[in-house]
Design a protein around this motif. Sequence first.
Motif: not given
Length: 126
Positions: A44-48
Motif C-alpha cells: 500500500a502507499r505509505e506516508f514519508v
Amino acid sequence: QVQLVESGGGLVQAGDSLSVSCAASGLAFSRHYMAWFRQAPGKAREFVAVISYSGRNTYYSNSAEGRFTIAKDNAKNTGVLQMNNLQPEDTAIYYCAADADITTATMRREGSYRYWGQGTQVTVSS
C-alpha cells in the motif's frame, strides 16, 4: 487546473543519496501542505514526510526520520525530498501530494490530500 509533477527519480546503490522534486502549478504552495508518499511493489502507499504551509514545520515517518529531508520553496512553488543513505527497502514510486486543509491529525493520511502527482520511480540496488 492543478498539476503536481515529480522528477528526479532513478537507480542508485545502497548508501547513495538522491533527491526528488515536485513542481506545482495552479495552486499556491504557501497555502498548502506538501507531502511525499511512496508505494513499493505489492504494498500500500505509505506516508514519508510532510511540510507545513510556511515550511517551518516538518514531520517524517519512522523510516524517513534522520535520513530524509523535506523542503519547499513557496516563491517558486516547488518542493523537494532529499534522501540520504538509501536502502533497497526504499525502492518505490514516490508521489508528491498537496492539500490546503491539513492538520497534524490528518497529515499522515493518504486520503487527506486532494492533489497528487504521477509519481517518480526510485530504485535502490544492494
